[in-house]
Enzyme design. Sequence first.
Site, mmCIF file in Angstrom:
data_model
loop_
_atom_site.group_PDB
_atom_site.id
_atom_site.type_symbol
_atom_site.label_atom_id
_atom_site.label_comp_id
_atom_site.label_asym_id
_atom_site.label_seq_id
_atom_site.Cartn_x
_atom_site.Cartn_y
_atom_site.Cartn_z
ATOM 1 N N GLY A 7 2.901 14.282 -0.574
ATOM 2 C CA GLY A 7 3.322 12.887 -0.688
ATOM 3 C C GLY A 7 2.112 11.972 -0.734
ATOM 4 O O GLY A 7 1.170 12.144 0.025
ATOM 5 N N CYS A 8 2.152 11.015 -1.684
ATOM 6 C CA CYS A 8 1.022 10.085 -1.791
ATOM 7 C C CYS A 8 1.547 8.697 -2.117
ATOM 8 O O CYS A 8 1.168 8.081 -3.100
ATOM 9 C CB CYS A 8 0.029 10.589 -2.832
ATOM 10 S SG CYS A 8 -1.576 9.793 -2.691
ATOM 11 N N ASN A 10 2.653 4.907 -0.064
ATOM 12 C CA ASN A 10 1.944 3.873 0.686
ATOM 13 C C ASN A 10 1.027 4.460 1.765
ATOM 14 O O ASN A 10 -0.159 4.144 1.842
ATOM 15 C CB ASN A 10 3.037 3.029 1.349
ATOM 16 C CG ASN A 10 2.569 1.645 1.662
ATOM 17 O OD1 ASN A 10 1.429 1.291 1.355
ATOM 18 N ND2 ASN A 10 3.434 0.872 2.284
ATOM 19 N N THR A 13 -1.617 7.257 0.370
ATOM 20 C CA THR A 13 -2.750 6.611 -0.290
ATOM 21 C C THR A 13 -3.788 6.158 0.732
ATOM 22 O O THR A 13 -4.989 6.358 0.560
ATOM 23 C CB THR A 13 -2.240 5.394 -1.096
ATOM 24 O OG1 THR A 13 -1.321 5.870 -2.066
ATOM 25 C CG2 THR A 13 -3.375 4.659 -1.771
ATOM 26 N N ALA A 40 0.287 16.984 -3.254
ATOM 27 C CA ALA A 40 1.519 17.235 -4.000
ATOM 28 C C ALA A 40 2.274 15.933 -4.208
ATOM 29 O O ALA A 40 2.567 15.225 -3.244
ATOM 30 C CB ALA A 40 2.387 18.242 -3.250
ATOM 31 N N GLU A 126 2.635 11.583 15.486
ATOM 32 C CA GLU A 126 2.423 10.236 16.030
ATOM 33 C C GLU A 126 2.966 9.155 15.100
ATOM 34 O O GLU A 126 3.447 8.114 15.554
ATOM 35 C CB GLU A 126 0.923 10.043 16.263
ATOM 36 C CG GLU A 126 0.532 8.782 16.999
ATOM 37 C CD GLU A 126 0.965 8.820 18.450
ATOM 38 O OE1 GLU A 126 2.002 8.200 18.742
ATOM 39 O OE2 GLU A 126 0.298 9.437 19.286
ATOM 40 N N GLU A 187 14.361 -4.407 3.486
ATOM 41 C CA GLU A 187 14.623 -3.828 2.174
ATOM 42 C C GLU A 187 15.799 -4.538 1.510
ATOM 43 O O GLU A 187 16.586 -5.228 2.170
ATOM 44 C CB GLU A 187 15.020 -2.345 2.330
ATOM 45 C CG GLU A 187 14.165 -1.586 3.285
ATOM 46 C CD GLU A 187 13.321 -0.535 2.593
ATOM 47 O OE1 GLU A 187 13.503 -0.338 1.378
ATOM 48 O OE2 GLU A 187 12.477 0.056 3.272
ATOM 49 N N LYS A 202 14.408 7.146 15.983
ATOM 50 C CA LYS A 202 13.223 7.062 16.839
ATOM 51 C C LYS A 202 13.601 7.256 18.308
ATOM 52 O O LYS A 202 12.853 7.864 19.079
ATOM 53 C CB LYS A 202 12.535 5.715 16.628
ATOM 54 C CG LYS A 202 11.908 5.600 15.237
ATOM 55 C CD LYS A 202 11.572 4.160 14.902
ATOM 56 C CE LYS A 202 10.868 4.062 13.544
ATOM 57 N NZ LYS A 202 10.761 2.657 13.093
#
Lengths: 423, 423
Positions: A7-8, A10, A13, A40, A126, A187, A202
């Site tokens: 995963g790339c 927000n 990156t 990936a 975390e 959103e 959470k």
Amino acid sequence: MKIALLGCGNVGTEVVRLLHEQSADLAARIGEPLELAGIAVRRPDKARDLPVPRELFTADALGLVNRPDVDIVVELVGGIEPARGWITTAMAQGKSVVTGNKALLAEDGGTLHDAAAASGVDLYYEAAVAAAIPLLRPLRESLHGDRITKVTGIVNGTTNFILSRMTETGAGFSEALSEAQDLGYAEADPTADIEGFDAAAKAAILAGLAFHTRVTASDVYREGITSVSASDIASAAQMGCVVKLLCIASRDGDDVTVRVHPAMIPTSHPLASVNGAYNAVFVEAEAAGRLMFYGAGAGGAPTASAVLGDLVAVARNRRSGARAASESTYADLSVRHMGEVTTRYHISLDVDDQAGVLAAAAQVFADHRVSIQTVRQDGRGDDALLVVVTHKATDAALAATVEELAKLPAVRQVASVMRVEGG
Amino acid sequence: MKIALLGCGNVGTEVVRLLHEQSADLAARIGEPLELAGIAVRRPDKARDLPVPRELFTADALGLVNRPDVDIVVELVGGIEPARGWITTAMAQGKSVVTGNKALLAEDGGTLHDAAAASGVDLYYEAAVAAAIPLLRPLRESLHGDRITKVTGIVNGTTNFILSRMTETGAGFSEALSEAQDLGYAEADPTADIEGFDAAAKAAILAGLAFHTRVTASDVYREGITSVSASDIASAAQMGCVVKLLCIASRDGDDVTVRVHPAMIPTSHPLASVNGAYNAVFVEAEAAGRLMFYGAGAGGAPTASAVLGDLVAVARNRRSGARAASESTYADLSVRHMGEVTTRYHISLDVDDQAGVLAAAAQVFADHRVSIQTVRQDGRGDDALLVVVTHKATDAALAATVEELAKLPAVRQVASVMRVEGG
């Protein structure tokens, strides 16, 4: 030490950027460099402004996880599948895992912990709760010699922003939600936030950590903030309180209760001044007393900071040859039904302004063995506002009381019902 | 896993009690029981109401440290010697150390860290700063992938209690100090607290941790709270601020500054609502953003909780065969002199109520290139109060400005000078 990044978006990156910018520091702290084995993504050919060679990108996440030179897998895709498959495959091969996947941990954290313990690898997350706030590590480690009795958190930035704006401006819920959407704090489809689903996931993770037991999101009692009105906020202010969406996990003997709902808390409580999109978690422990952890609850850079902290810890553990400490659950606590939880209620009733109303209402409370702490009656001409704050009683008794109050002839409307915490 | 406990006062007693009460939990978390090998005290024959056999007590601390069956030494005696000798002896023999000794760490932390690294043992000291607040572990570990730019703390409960009472009641310093002494929040000789020595030691430890460099207590610029007046507190309130004794460690390139002094901070700052004997540490990091850690800063049980957390971590590291991660300093940052630090000042002057005073005062600021942010002039008949808040300038320029203001014919008195932080 080689990392597979899944995963790339927000956060991913920012992780790539930090790995690059801080590479010398990280190598010094770990004892050897951290190297990206591959990234990936769904579209490996997409142009990206990142300081890494394009050939690192691949669409084959499982192939990357399986590569024998990969030591640590960082999963930032989210969701249940295929993330769970990648993580369990990695751990079965002796690879440690860092993830920020709260949905998966809330649904199946116990199984993942057991798998990590069985393979002797680390599972760190975390970033899954309250982003950059170092929280899971203190709960897992610093308070290990203590016994946590209660965890109360503001863990959803969107709802905290909305409630903060309602408090500051007197706006209603819809207006504050629109503002949050305009500013990018909510959103387009805000359901997961405003209905408390995000906070419930959470809460499950926090409860599991605090009490070393299995709690899943479906064990969590959940109410969102859509029915919080400007007049609830005003009533709260009148009694020196503010309204917050709280996640509360508490332990009572061998039972735990885990719940998410709006509640009034006194302005003097440390959580009361946590405003805007900030998060905070208030922990009560037998020896340590009252603790609070505060910080940014979301955002690419803060979340990436949490991922990097985990990465350093995991890399150091691997380098030192430490077998990961088993985090598998060992307490078998049962989750108590919300009806059995004891809470306090703040109840506002629109009533006829006539003699005998208070007596009738008080009788309903007495019938359900709910003790009243304060009553205030404000006449407004023809009708009156009757505000009752109760002592602690079971949620079931309080709910039944409210149901019966609504049926009293002199009661025009139950204007609001809200739990009161942190007293 | 055998522990030598050195010292059995307030904190040591609670450690013994927690080890006993939580023994099953601790054994489960570590994988084997924690056992007390001995307890070194000055008077081993003294009657103590503790759940341990009397033969555990000994006056021979060094003999206890040297015992070959001891794995971990917990030092709770404090002070430089003989504590340093015991700790270095233990580490040289491959024993890990848990301590709460802030004086020793502030004087010689770098050497101790190097010794721990050389012997491959752990040196943990969560109890040394802000008692039970899990702080050192997050700074050392969770934020490892990040770069901390500034740490601002309220780390002394006595002074925070005094300043909180002055704020709540309008009392002067002496009155609030007496109250703190009556309630047991201040010692009969309160010098170490009110003159900022205690906070300076903690500031040195925090700075070393945050910036991975050597800082000793003597590097810390220090001002206590004895000259904070009721009118300073009132002036602060007028500009929406409260007065706190802050310890501030900040990094600017390869320089660090570490200082302890009273300062005004806005009431909206998370540290502003930390009242009474509570402590909190506010951390700013490049990626993580703003974080705060809050909790009890003192007390037997909270401090013992921190010691137990360290004990579990150290015991697990030993059991897993982990070589302790080296915490030896690797950044060689220089400590900047206070005069070069840039701060903001709040200055109150008693002046003659006549034309031209403001112009004369403003010229003094201009001469020292100190830019003024706000000015307020309140006539009081014959004289007036002139309150100036500056923009950031070097502390040296501000001090020189104040010195020259005091010499102006129209200035009767410099009523107060205080730094302004957190803006």
